[in-house]
Design a protein around this motif. Sequence first.
Motif, short mmCIF file in Angstrom:
data_model
loop_
_atom_site.label_atom_id
_atom_site.label_comp_id
_atom_site.label_asym_id
_atom_site.label_seq_id
_atom_site.Cartn_x
_atom_site.Cartn_y
_atom_site.Cartn_z
N LEU A 1 28.81 52.29 -55.28
CA LEU A 1 29.75 51.96 -54.21
C LEU A 1 30.84 51.00 -54.67
O LEU A 1 31.77 50.73 -53.91
CB LEU A 1 28.99 51.34 -53.03
N GLY A 2 30.73 50.52 -55.89
CA GLY A 2 31.68 49.53 -56.36
C GLY A 2 33.11 50.01 -56.35
O GLY A 2 34.02 49.30 -55.93
N GLY A 3 33.32 51.25 -56.82
CA GLY A 3 34.68 51.76 -56.90
C GLY A 3 35.32 51.97 -55.54
O GLY A 3 36.54 52.13 -55.43
N ALA A 4 34.49 51.96 -54.51
CA ALA A 4 35.01 52.26 -53.18
C ALA A 4 35.23 51.01 -52.34
O ALA A 4 35.67 51.09 -51.21
CB ALA A 4 34.03 53.18 -52.46
N ALA A 5 34.95 49.85 -52.93
CA ALA A 5 34.93 48.64 -52.11
C ALA A 5 36.28 48.30 -51.49
O ALA A 5 36.34 47.80 -50.39
CB ALA A 5 34.45 47.46 -52.96
N THR A 6 37.35 48.58 -52.22
CA THR A 6 38.64 48.16 -51.68
C THR A 6 39.48 49.34 -51.21
O THR A 6 40.63 49.17 -50.86
CB THR A 6 39.44 47.40 -52.74
N GLY B 1 18.48 46.57 -49.02
CA GLY B 1 19.61 46.33 -49.93
C GLY B 1 19.59 44.98 -50.60
O GLY B 1 20.57 44.60 -51.24
N TYR B 2 18.49 44.25 -50.47
CA TYR B 2 18.39 42.96 -51.17
C TYR B 2 17.68 43.17 -52.49
O TYR B 2 17.32 44.27 -52.87
CB TYR B 2 17.61 41.96 -50.32
N MET C 1 20.24 49.92 -41.51
CA MET C 1 20.54 49.48 -42.86
C MET C 1 19.63 50.15 -43.88
O MET C 1 18.50 50.50 -43.59
CB MET C 1 20.31 47.97 -42.96
N ARG D 1 25.21 49.13 -56.18
CA ARG D 1 26.47 48.41 -56.37
C ARG D 1 27.40 49.19 -57.28
O ARG D 1 28.60 49.25 -57.05
CB ARG D 1 26.18 47.03 -56.98
N ARG E 1 31.52 58.13 -59.35
CA ARG E 1 30.52 57.28 -60.02
C ARG E 1 29.15 57.95 -60.04
O ARG E 1 28.40 57.80 -60.99
CB ARG E 1 30.46 55.92 -59.34
N ARG F 1 21.21 47.35 -58.21
CA ARG F 1 22.33 47.46 -59.14
C ARG F 1 22.98 48.84 -59.10
O ARG F 1 24.19 48.97 -59.20
CB ARG F 1 21.86 47.17 -60.56
#
Lengths: 641, 287
Positions: A32-37, A21-22, A196, A29, A51, A26
């Motif tokens: 999974l961005g919409g799910a972060a919070t 994941g390093y 991971m 990200r 997404r 993009r």
Amino acid sequence: MTAGPPTGDVDALRERLRALGYLDARVDRFVLGGAATRGRAVSLAVAASLRIGLLAGVLLGPAAVIGLATRAPGLVTSVTDALVLAAYLTVPFGIASALLACVAILTAGWLARQSASDPAFAARARRAAIAAGLFVAAACLVYLTLWWRAAVPPGAWGAQLLALAVAASIAILIGHVVTISVLAYLVRLGLSGLPMGSPLSSLRVVVPLGVMALGGAMVLLRALAPQADPVVQTAPLTVVPTGVRVVVVAVDGVDVTTLTRLRSGGNLPTFDRLLGGSTAPLAVSIDRDPAQVWTTLATGQPVERHGIRALEGRQLAGVEGRVGAGSRLTTATDLLRLTRPTIASGDDRRVPTFWEVAATAGLRTAVVHWWATWPATEASLATVLSDRAILRLEQGGALAGEMAPAGVYEPLRQSAASRTARVDARVAGVADGLAPDIAAIVDRSARLDATVLDLATDAALGGQDLLTMYLPGLDIAQHALFPESPAESLAPAAAAERVRALDGYYAFLDRVIGATVLRDAPPSLVTMLVTQPGRVAVGPATASGSVLALAGPIAATGHVETMALSAEALAPTVLRVLGVPVAADLAATAADALVTPAFMQAFPVRPVATYGERRTRPAASTGQPLDREMIERMRSLGYVR
Amino acid sequence: MSSLPGFFQTYQPPIARALEAFVPASPGGPVVDAMRYTLLAPSKRVRAVLVLLSAELCGSSSRAMPAACAVEAIHASSLILDDLPSMDNAPLRRGRASAHIEFGEAVAILAAFGLLNDAYGHLARAYEPALAARITALYADAVGLDGLVAGQAEDVLATDQGLTFDTLERIHRRKTGVLFSAAATAGALSAGGSADDIVALTAYAKNLGLAFQIVDDLLDVTGTPEETGKAVKSDARKTTFVSFSGVDGARELALELCRTATSALAPFGRRATHLAALADFVAQRRL
């Protein structure tokens, strides 16, 4: 030192870091961005699926356009069309992909949770995530392969490999994001100890997987590919001159019973002449769509080959191309202004007509007002006054494919006044004694037919070996006078007047045909009359049949064929009479029984394999197409709602 | 030698003042002295600056200082524990004697717990309950069984043992990366950042954290105590990134990670200049 990449193998370390994941992640990200919070695991699954749907829609929509453009010829006519269609298709593909991804994520998550207490949970969860990703990837790959099966020509190995490589890349990318979404979902569920990273992040996995996917897709493509037609060379057509000129008069809306009744009264000398040679019934198509039926007659091919399925189509908003019409869906999309009606176009036709074949063979040919002849293309070599030519002459302005070659436009426009005078003279008296509403219908129809016939004999068209015209007036009048089944809903007196009006129309047609295309006809002229019962005669109970009649020096005078010919027989018969080789791939053979044995002997059939595909180089166009005007005209004549 | 980006001078003084207030000198005593000794020792305050910069990117850093102080306190406590004889047994930290050398092992341990305890208490008092709970949970996760504690345990137990690359990454992630990510996320949360903001910042911090640790490994091999402020060659018995990739390879990977960190800031555009400069600093740092 340790297990792991050897010292100094930076590439291997970089690869491993990417898998963890390093470096560049993009896409991960984004997904999974919409799910972060979001708090609940299900919310994460839904947000990630949305997404994924967006990502898949953006990738699969354009891919679908490529396949669609091949499967629906005429739909995509430009890059703009392709972009607009891709935008449309992004929505359904996005929704479908989001649903598929959501089901896959939740299912894999549920399966993994079943073994949450198992010591081997981490490995099982990872396997479940990978399986979900591979399942979705496989679905994408199969879908793309099937779409591009239609788009990529058989045997084009380079194009196939490129298309499938793109398909495999898209599929693996979507599979990867599903896998990481499953892992993220499990983490959100509170299950710890998961390894991971996604294996689909690593080139060490992706490359072999991509090769396998590519190989599998190739196998699928080869297994399901339609059998390629044997390569048939279109040989140059050599005409053996038969010494005859041919005039094809196509009359729509003819009721054979009425015609026979009127001829028995001795009042239709032109029809007597046209029908005085040999005749054969033509098979009546239950589908009365005029564009489809008359294109079948003109091409000698069934609808599946020629491609004109319906008079009325639909144009997607923002797209020049057309799709079929008639479903409830298009009614709804019309209301929403997503689509609008459009009239069948020559761009949709995939095979040449008989006048185009004859012109290609070197004969001088002209056609007037036949269905689906717009846009007229100079590539056909024929003189074409398309089904929009009269409209253009009425409206004026620059040509937009209404006729070809473009040089005929100016003289026809200059002779408009004299043509109007001749038409006035020819229709005079046709509506005398009729009620005003009936008279208006008859007068309008008569003017249209008289104009077609006048154009067909205009000097601007020059001398022709083959002259073809389509007369719609009788069908239009009949359809307007008897919009439902004949006379049933009318009072006897009203029905009788309308029948009288139609009888008068037959007499008008007889007179005006005789005064135009058959006037001063040389003895060598061969006429071919082809009729269809028109739109009113729907269904076998009222079908009164169609006729193909041949008259002139080569006609087997007095021969009446008892077996009905198929509608596809007209084209080969015309070409046979003109001495043009007849293609073996036409859907019917020429009606040899209609010509004399002497002609048959002198000019035996010379087959060629095929006439090939239609050449569709765009016509020279500087004006605005009369799309809206054409729709209004068709609507006023009762062709479209 | 690379120096700190100029904007650090803007942030360090207010952070220093806030940390002064975080552990007041009064009422005093050895534990408080040990806490202050470690917490207020000269430092770059990278984690605290990361909190403030992340908050600024997401709107405003006006409410981020408590989270910045808390992360520095947690970091300081981890340093005390890390230097203990039972752990790394490091004599130097931040250019001075380690806390257990200065105050004795027992006081040092208590100071570490004091700092950790104060960090959570500080958060609970500084923010409204919902936000306090979120940031506290975030920091607790970063410290807990998938964070510093787990990373330190694995690190200690792995001394003199061969490690796989994945194990080394996991140790680094837990010991450094997780707290970096938590700092960035806490800053964003304090400013009401969106989900996409948080994901971008987390990606930035994750890559930056690993780069930071790789550079640490490099400095242990190539640096001097004067440069680093701590004993060097102390990791000789340990497997480090340098063990896998060599000095040049480790430097190359650190650079790439910093570049990736910077590219993760793309959604913020030019507003992320300071965080990008921080990544550049990490890539080049010699202290």
